[in-house]
Design an enzyme around this catalytic site. Sequence first.
Site, PDB file in Angstrom:
ATOM      1  N   ASP A 129      -4.532  -1.026  -6.112  1.00  0.00           N
ATOM      2  CA  ASP A 129      -4.998  -1.390  -4.773  1.00  0.00           C
ATOM      3  C   ASP A 129      -6.440  -1.904  -4.811  1.00  0.00           C
ATOM      4  OD1 ASP A 129      -5.662  -1.618  -2.139  1.00  0.00           O
ATOM      5  OD2 ASP A 129      -5.025   0.396  -1.560  1.00  0.00           O
TER       6      ASP A 129
ATOM      7  N   SER B 101      -8.638  -1.729  -1.587  1.00  0.00           N
ATOM      8  CA  SER B 101      -9.335  -0.451  -1.407  1.00  0.00           C
ATOM      9  C   SER B 101     -10.523  -0.321  -2.349  1.00  0.00           C
ATOM     10  CB  SER B 101      -8.383   0.730  -1.639  1.00  0.00           C
ATOM     11  OG  SER B 101      -7.472   0.818  -0.571  1.00  0.00           O
TER      12      SER B 101
ATOM     13  N   TYR C 235      -1.919  -0.244   9.053  1.00  0.00           N
ATOM     14  CA  TYR C 235      -2.986  -1.050   9.651  1.00  0.00           C
ATOM     15  C   TYR C 235      -2.939  -0.950  11.175  1.00  0.00           C
ATOM     16  CZ  TYR C 235      -3.324  -3.354   5.111  1.00  0.00           C
ATOM     17  OH  TYR C 235      -3.495  -3.622   3.781  1.00  0.00           O
TER      18      TYR C 235
ATOM     19  N   ARG D 272       0.851  -1.200   0.000  1.00  0.00           N
ATOM     20  CA  ARG D 272       0.000   0.000   0.000  1.00  0.00           C
ATOM     21  C   ARG D 272       0.883   1.244   0.000  1.00  0.00           C
ATOM     22  NH1 ARG D 272      -5.425  -1.515   3.154  1.00  0.00           N
ATOM     23  NH2 ARG D 272      -6.648  -1.317   1.287  1.00  0.00           N
TER      24      ARG D 272
ATOM     25  N   GLN E 211      -1.021   2.695  -5.862  1.00  0.00           N
ATOM     26  CA  GLN E 211      -2.429   2.991  -5.544  1.00  0.00           C
ATOM     27  C   GLN E 211      -3.393   2.538  -6.634  1.00  0.00           C
ATOM     28  OE1 GLN E 211      -2.708   7.093  -4.374  1.00  0.00           O
ATOM     29  NE2 GLN E 211      -2.686   6.567  -2.202  1.00  0.00           N
TER      30      GLN E 211
END
Length: 363
Positions: A129, A132, A226, A121, A126
């Site tokens: 991802d 997400s 996280y 991440r 991005q």
Amino acid sequence: MRVAVPKETAPGERRVGLVPETISKLREAGFEASVERGAGTSAGFSDDDYAAAGATLADGASLTRGVEAFACVASPSADIVASLSPGTVVIGFLEPLTDSEGIARLREHGVVAFAMESIPRITRAQSMDALSSQATVAGYKAVLLAADRVPRLFPMLMTAAGTIAPVRALVIGAGVAGLQAIATARRLGALVSAFDVRPAVAEQVQSLGATFLDLGVRAEETVGGYASELTPEQQAKQQAALEERIPDFDVVITTAAVPGRPAPKLIPASAVERMRTGSVIVDLAAETGGNCEVTVPGEIVELGGVSVVGTLNLASSMAFHASQLYSRNVGALLLHLAPEGELVLDWEDEITSGACVARPEPA
Ligand code: NAD
């Protein structure tokens, strides 16, 4: 490089690994695509759409013949893996932390497997991802499920028959899914509160017009952004605090997760029993066991007039846009691995090495 796109076979899976839009883009970069007939139908993409994008439609064994890449959603079956040539690139949600058998099968067969869950991440990745993109869809859908079940209107309404109070919604876990749930519930007019063990998200919660609920429980943030797992004492404290506060809410959306671990149990049955009749909990963590003690993954349970929704794979129920976003993630990874349509595996690269979960041993 020829990439195969199968029709998903996992029960309830409506998404597809690549949509026609991405196939057109990949073709411009030198790729070719074989798509199993009917692969996109349940997501709203017809065989004609794929043919118009330049894909070759295939049936049965011809799908994987001569392909160098395989782009799926759920981990491929043993039969499919057996049909791939060693060295084939396999991309999908391969569950590297939970499906050790599936990963071993890929490794034993000598394919080069990339798990969408393992894409680092980092800013550069991005566009790839998929956790997400799919969490965004799930967070949105969770609110729609709650709105459909709760016997109340979400917005405050001032009518000739008097005023109706807005729904009070609580979102637990303000990661990607949680933030989308907050935004969606706000758009529908609910009064939203949210909680996360990462205090850093308080500002994001507030910027969406929700109130950050301070339960006095904080977790360390890991390098990947996280939350770390709570200690049993912290978890007990959080359960007690939620039990106290939860009766104030008509709708609760829970999304709390710790990667690779069972979902933390945050809402005890005793807290559900204290909620008002007609209230709804949508447990997005049902995939990994659920945040609520009452949750049964894949089912909707009623306890004392409260619905606890444990429906699985919510992203799949919005298969058109979920597939479109997922396909863009997979397309970006394919272009990263084969920039000119030719595979260049740079094991020094953080994305390539980070996402790879199985590959043949170097000679
Ligand atoms: P996730 O699905 O693993 O977890 C969802 C949320 O649950 C997280 O916000 C986590 O803090 C929270 N949580 C865990 N235990 C909890 C508990 N006991 N009580 C309440 N909440 C709890 O996480 P995610 O949504 O996939 O992502 C989490 C974070 O990763 C993001 O918010 C962001 O910081 C980071 N991220 C970074 C990028 C990037 O490209 N840099 C992209 C996506 C996400």
